[in-house]
Design an enzyme around this catalytic site. Sequence first.
Site, short mmCIF file in Angstrom:
data_model
loop_
_atom_site.label_atom_id
_atom_site.label_comp_id
_atom_site.label_asym_id
_atom_site.label_seq_id
_atom_site.Cartn_x
_atom_site.Cartn_y
_atom_site.Cartn_z
N ILE A 26 0.82 -1.21 0.00
CA ILE A 26 0.00 0.00 0.00
C ILE A 26 0.86 1.26 0.00
O ILE A 26 0.53 2.25 -0.66
CB ILE A 26 -0.95 -0.02 1.21
CG1 ILE A 26 -1.99 -1.13 1.04
CG2 ILE A 26 -1.64 1.32 1.41
CD1 ILE A 26 -2.82 -1.38 2.27
N TYR A 176 -0.78 -6.88 17.44
CA TYR A 176 -1.13 -6.10 16.25
C TYR A 176 -2.40 -5.29 16.49
O TYR A 176 -2.46 -4.09 16.18
CB TYR A 176 -1.30 -7.04 15.06
CG TYR A 176 -1.71 -6.35 13.78
CD1 TYR A 176 -0.84 -5.47 13.14
CD2 TYR A 176 -2.96 -6.59 13.20
CE1 TYR A 176 -1.21 -4.85 11.96
CE2 TYR A 176 -3.32 -5.97 12.02
CZ TYR A 176 -2.45 -5.10 11.40
OH TYR A 176 -2.81 -4.47 10.23
#
Length: 308
Positions: A26, A176
Site C-alpha cells: 500500500i 497487532y
Amino acid sequence: MDSWTAEDMPDLHGRLAVVTGATGGIGRVTARELARAGAEVVVTGRDPGRARRAAEEVAGEVPGARVRPDLLDLADLAGMTGFAHRMEHGDRPLDVLVNNAGVMAVPERRTTKDGFEYTMGVNHLGHYALTGRLLPLLLRAPDPRVVTVSAAIARSPMAELSDLQSARSYHPMAAYAKSKLANVLFALELQRRADAAGATLTSVAVHPGGSATGLQRYAPRPLRFLARVALEPLVGHDVAEAALPSLYAATAAGVQPGGFYGPTGRFEQRGGPGPVELPAQTADPDLGLRLWEASEALTHVAYRWPRR
C-alpha cells in the site's frame, strides 16, 4: 455518486509528501499516486536498497515524477531523528505525512533498538516520534495533513491497552490489534492537541480493508496462501484499491479532521473510500490522553506547538 478514485485527486504540484513503509504494498502505491498527482514524494524504508529501487520504479512508471528515497527505520529512534534532520535541511514545508509502515503477527515477542515491543514500537511509537520530529515542518505548510494507517482490527476485543507492550502476555495478533487501536487514538489525540493550540493541521486515521500486502510476511505459509487466493479476490480488494483510503484522506476536499476513513463496501473489506465507524474504545478521550503521555515518556519526544 461514483466511487472516488486516485484520478479524483487534486493537482499536488508544489506539495511535499513523506510516505513511511513505501518500498512495497500500500505504501508504494500511495507514493506512486501522490507523485502522479504532482507531489514531490519521499519514499522511505528501513532498507536503503529497497527504498532506492522503489523510488526508481515509481519514477519509471510516472513520467516526470519527483521522487526520492530516504532511509527511515521506525524501530530506531536515533535513526528517525537523523531522517528528521535531513528533512529540516531541505528547508521545505511538509504538506502530507502518511504514517503507513507497519508489521503484523510477529511470531514471538521481539524488541526494537530502543527496547519497545516490536509491533507497538514500529506501528505506533515510531510514528508518534516521527510525527513529533516533523511537526515544525508540517506546521509551516498551509494545509498539512497527517494520515495514520490503522486496520479494522482496531475494533476487536483484542485491542486493549492495559498491557501496552505485551510484557505480561504476548500473542501476535493481539499485539497487532492493540497497535492498530493506538494508531487511531494517536490520530484523534493529535487533532485535539492541534485544535487546542490553534494550529492548522488535519489528522485522520484510515484502514485499507482486506488486501494481501507485505504485512502478511510474518504469518504462517498456509495463511499467506489463503490471503493471496481468498482474502483479496473473494472478500477484499487489490493493493491499488486498498491504498485509496490513504490517498483520499491525504488529498480529498471535505475530509473531516479527527475522522476515520476506509472502504465503504460490504464489511468494509472493499469499496470506495469514505467515513467509517470509529472503534468504540475511542469514545473515551482519557484513553487517548493516557496513551499520548505514555508515548511521550517512552520516546522522550514532546510536541512543540506554536504559542497562540
